[in-house]
Design an enzyme around this catalytic site. Sequence first.
Site, short mmCIF file in Angstrom:
data_model
loop_
_atom_site.label_atom_id
_atom_site.label_comp_id
_atom_site.label_asym_id
_atom_site.label_seq_id
_atom_site.Cartn_x
_atom_site.Cartn_y
_atom_site.Cartn_z
NE ARG A 93 -4.23 0.07 2.39
CZ ARG A 93 -4.15 0.76 3.34
NH1 ARG A 93 -2.62 1.04 4.53
NH2 ARG A 93 -4.80 1.76 2.54
CG ASP A 153 -14.82 2.07 4.01
OD1 ASP A 153 -14.60 1.36 3.36
OD2 ASP A 153 -14.95 3.16 2.91
NE ARG A 156 -18.40 -1.52 -0.57
CZ ARG A 156 -16.95 -1.12 -1.15
NH1 ARG A 156 -15.86 -0.92 0.04
NH2 ARG A 156 -16.56 -1.52 -2.70
CG HIS A 180 -12.00 3.53 1.79
ND1 HIS A 180 -12.46 3.24 1.81
CD2 HIS A 180 -11.25 3.65 -0.24
CE1 HIS A 180 -12.54 2.54 0.81
NE2 HIS A 180 -11.87 2.66 -0.96
#
Length: 317
Positions: A93, A153, A156, A180
């Site tokens: 990442r 998020d 969801r 996130h």
Amino acid sequence: MTVEKTKTRKVVIVGTGFVGASYAYALLNQGIGSDLVLIDLDKERAEGEARDLNHGMPFRSPMKIRAGDYDECKDADMVVITAGANQKPGETRLDLATKNAKIMKGIVTQIMKNDFKGIILVATNPVDVLTHVAYDVSGLPKERVIGSGTILDTARFRYLLSEYYQIDSRNVHAYIIGEHGDSELPVWSHVQIGGVPLKKYGCMDDVAEDPDMKQIFENVRDAAYHIIERKGASYYGIGLGLARLTKAILYDENSIITVSTLFEGEYGIENVYLGIPAVVNENGVREMIELDLNKKELNELHASAKILREMTEKVLE
């Protein structure tokens, strides 16, 4: 701070990949804004998307849609950045953040060269880190540089809870906050369905320890991985989320949305962008909503902030 309004409801999208195109389609389909400009390094792609969208105009409210360049930012109310590289197999990442930070710096420099006075909305991942980069490069006030944060998020989370309890998702009130990404957290202490605390719906008293609720959160946190495994990328949900955020800004709604914004002492956290509920209007982030988190939630938020701060410091070096 009051921003001089252009009153054009003009939006510039930088990046016409899956996310940018899905967002543009959502704007057209919902009649949000009046002037839409698409910018991409691949100018033919931007032109193709503009033509395709324009051919749907007879079915929706009139809107000017065209491919353009950064000079279009001068009188735009918003510039929304979806451009960036995708994470490759074997890449960390931090690798992705470093690569996309260079791209972000170039994009924001081009935007600001054109005397931009509006709001920058960042959706490129890792979104919290890259929103901080955009803020640092732009020189704009923090309230006018916003990340999409945990808007998807949270959506969801509400959807999966609504499926579990068979309740309209619009009546489920719940937040995912923090990064996130993998260190995000659910605010179980504030989940309500129609104003009723979740534990009254048959959960364990400690909702966070309920096995079914744990599974729901894991499915939220890992949703992008599941979608990418099946179709290669996730873009419809975030496209709709960006459209919702755009509507709140262009139409001065003062809506509470989980966006990525700069912390300056709130929750005991300094100098990092994180997803948190905030009031959003035509000036950007009006104010952060400070939830009464329990000790576990607060500790998890601080842990998420630490991860993002370290990554942000590395890419800003």
